[in-house]
Write an enzyme that holds these catalytic residues in place. Structure first.
Site, PDB file in Angstrom:
ATOM      1  N   GLU A  51       0.878  -1.170   0.000  1.00 40.56           N
ATOM      2  CA  GLU A  51       0.000   0.000   0.000  1.00 40.56           C
ATOM      3  C   GLU A  51       0.916   1.220   0.000  1.00 40.56           C
ATOM      4  O   GLU A  51       1.577   1.506   0.999  1.00 40.56           O
ATOM      5  CB  GLU A  51      -0.932   0.039   1.214  1.00 40.56           C
ATOM      6  CG  GLU A  51      -1.886   1.231   1.148  1.00 40.56           C
ATOM      7  CD  GLU A  51      -2.694   1.468   2.419  1.00 40.56           C
ATOM      8  OE1 GLU A  51      -3.550   2.384   2.404  1.00 40.56           O
ATOM      9  OE2 GLU A  51      -2.463   0.776   3.434  1.00 40.56           O
ATOM     10  N   ASP A 125      -2.288  11.810  -3.354  1.00 37.70           N
ATOM     11  CA  ASP A 125      -2.353  13.197  -3.811  1.00 37.70           C
ATOM     12  C   ASP A 125      -2.362  13.186  -5.338  1.00 37.70           C
ATOM     13  O   ASP A 125      -1.478  12.591  -5.954  1.00 37.70           O
ATOM     14  CB  ASP A 125      -1.128  13.954  -3.294  1.00 37.70           C
ATOM     15  CG  ASP A 125      -1.208  15.461  -3.559  1.00 37.70           C
ATOM     16  OD1 ASP A 125      -1.726  15.862  -4.625  1.00 37.70           O
ATOM     17  OD2 ASP A 125      -0.728  16.229  -2.710  1.00 37.70           O
ATOM     18  N   THR A 199     -10.544   4.584   4.637  1.00 39.41           N
ATOM     19  CA  THR A 199      -9.470   5.300   5.302  1.00 39.41           C
ATOM     20  C   THR A 199     -10.046   6.505   6.035  1.00 39.41           C
ATOM     21  O   THR A 199     -11.189   6.921   5.809  1.00 39.41           O
ATOM     22  CB  THR A 199      -8.404   5.780   4.301  1.00 39.41           C
ATOM     23  OG1 THR A 199      -8.944   6.856   3.526  1.00 39.41           O
ATOM     24  CG2 THR A 199      -7.967   4.652   3.373  1.00 39.41           C
ATOM     25  N   TYR A 200      -9.232   7.091   6.881  1.00 40.06           N
ATOM     26  CA  TYR A 200      -9.637   8.281   7.645  1.00 40.06           C
ATOM     27  C   TYR A 200     -10.098   9.398   6.711  1.00 40.06           C
ATOM     28  O   TYR A 200     -11.140  10.020   6.912  1.00 40.06           O
ATOM     29  CB  TYR A 200      -8.456   8.738   8.495  1.00 40.06           C
ATOM     30  CG  TYR A 200      -8.652  10.056   9.207  1.00 40.06           C
ATOM     31  CD1 TYR A 200      -9.415  10.135  10.365  1.00 40.06           C
ATOM     32  CD2 TYR A 200      -8.062  11.220   8.727  1.00 40.06           C
ATOM     33  CE1 TYR A 200      -9.589  11.335  11.033  1.00 40.06           C
ATOM     34  CE2 TYR A 200      -8.231  12.435   9.387  1.00 40.06           C
ATOM     35  CZ  TYR A 200      -8.991  12.487  10.534  1.00 40.06           C
ATOM     36  OH  TYR A 200      -9.156  13.678  11.182  1.00 40.06           O
TER      37      TYR A 200
END
Length: 252
Positions: A51, A125, A199-200
Site C-alpha cells: 500500500e 495526492d 481510510t480516515y
C-alpha cells in the site's frame, strides 16, 4: 492523552515490523531485506502486497486481517500517521503486516524483481501540477515494473476526478488490461468487504458527498510506456476543504 509526534517516532524505532529508510539515510545504509522479505521477515512464500502512501495504514491492516495467506507492507514517509496502523498490527500480533517509512520516489530500492504481486494506491495526492509526481504516472509505473510480477495488479481508489481521469487516459494510451473501473464505487454494487475498507480521509470525503472512484488494472512488463498528452479539468477542491491549487482550469 494521545502521544505526540516524537513519542510516536520513539515507539516505531522499537517496532520489529517497521523499517525506516527515508532519503536522508537510504544512500548510506544498505537495505538487506531487498529480495529477502519472504525468507527473513515473513518466513513464508505468500504473495506480497504494497500500500503506497498508506497514511494511517487502514488498508494494510484491514487487508492483513482479511487475507492471512498474503503479506502486506504499508509504505509512507509520514511516520506519525503510520504509527496508528503499526501499533494496531503489533498489538494484534499480526505476522503478515509490515511498514516501510521511506520516500515512494525510491521505492524500487527496497524490493527485488518479481518480489511484489499487487500495489494499492489509496487516496494518493493527485499532484495536478506535475505528472511525474503522480503515483499512477508512467514515471512511477516504470519503477513499479522493477519489482512487480509480470501483469501484477495495481488498484487505485480515489476521490479525485483529476486522478481518476488521468489514470484512465494513461491506461488507454498504453493498452493496459483493466479488470474493474467505476466512477461511483459505493453505488456500483462492487463495494465488497475489500473495497469497503475506509481510510480516515475517505470518510471525510464521503461525508462531503464526493463519489469514490476505483480502477483495478494489470501492469505488463513488455512495451515502452507513454504519457497521455491530454488536458484534464482540475479538481475544484483539496483535502481539508481548501480551494484548488492554482487559477488554472486544466492540466496534463
Amino acid at each position: 492523552m494521545g502521544k505526540n509526534k516524537l513519542e510516536k517516532f520513539a515507539d516505531m524505532a522499537g517496532y520489529p515490523h517497521v523499517f525506516e529508510y527515508p532519503y536522508s539515510v537510504a544512500d548510506n545504509v544498505p537495505f538487506g531485506m531487498r529480495g529477502n522479505w519472504h525468507e527473513r521477515f515473513f518466513k513464508n512464500d505468500h504473495p506480497i502486497v504494497l500500500e503506497l502512501g498508506c497514511g494511517r495504514g487502514e488498508y494494510t491492516v484491514g487487508l492483513g486481517r482479511m487475507f492471512p495467506g498474503k503479506n502486506f507492507i504499508g509504505v509512507d514517509i509520514k511516520g506519525a500517521r503510520m504509527w496508528t496502523g503499526a501499533t494496531e498490527s503489533l498489538e494484534a500480533g499480526m505476522t503478515n503486516v509490515a511498514f516501510l517509512r521511506t520516500n515512494i520516489e525510491i521505492i524500487d530500492r527496497f524490493f527485488a524483481p518479481g518480489e511484489v504481486s499487487e500495489i494499492w494506491l489509496t487516496f494518493s495526492d493527485p499532484q495536478m501540477k506535475k505528472a511525474t509526481k503522480r503515483l499512477t504516472s508512467t514515471y512511477f509505473m516504470e519503477r513499479y515494473r522493477k519489482f512487480l510480477v509480470d501483469n501484477g495488479i495495481v488498484h487505485l481508489k480515489t476521490d479525485s476526478n483529476f486522478m481518476f481521469t488521468y489514470t484512465r487516459y494513461m491506461i488507454e494510451k498504453n493498452g493496459l488490461p483493466v479488470r474493474v473501473m467505476t466512477e461511483d464505487l459505493y453505488h456500483s454494487g462492487m463495494a465488497d468487504d475489500i473495497l469497503s475498507i475506509k481510510t480516515y480521509y475517505e470518510q471525510q470525503w464521503l461525508d462531503r458527498g464526493l463519489n469514490i472512484k476505483y480502477i483495478k488494472f494489470c501492469l505488463p512488463q513488455a512495451s515502452e510506456l507513454q504519457e497521455p498528452d491530454v488536458e484534464i479539468e482540475l479538481d475544484e477542491y483539496r483535502s481539508y476543504n481548501r480551494s484548488k491549487r492554482s487559477g488554472l482550469q486544466t492540466s496534463k
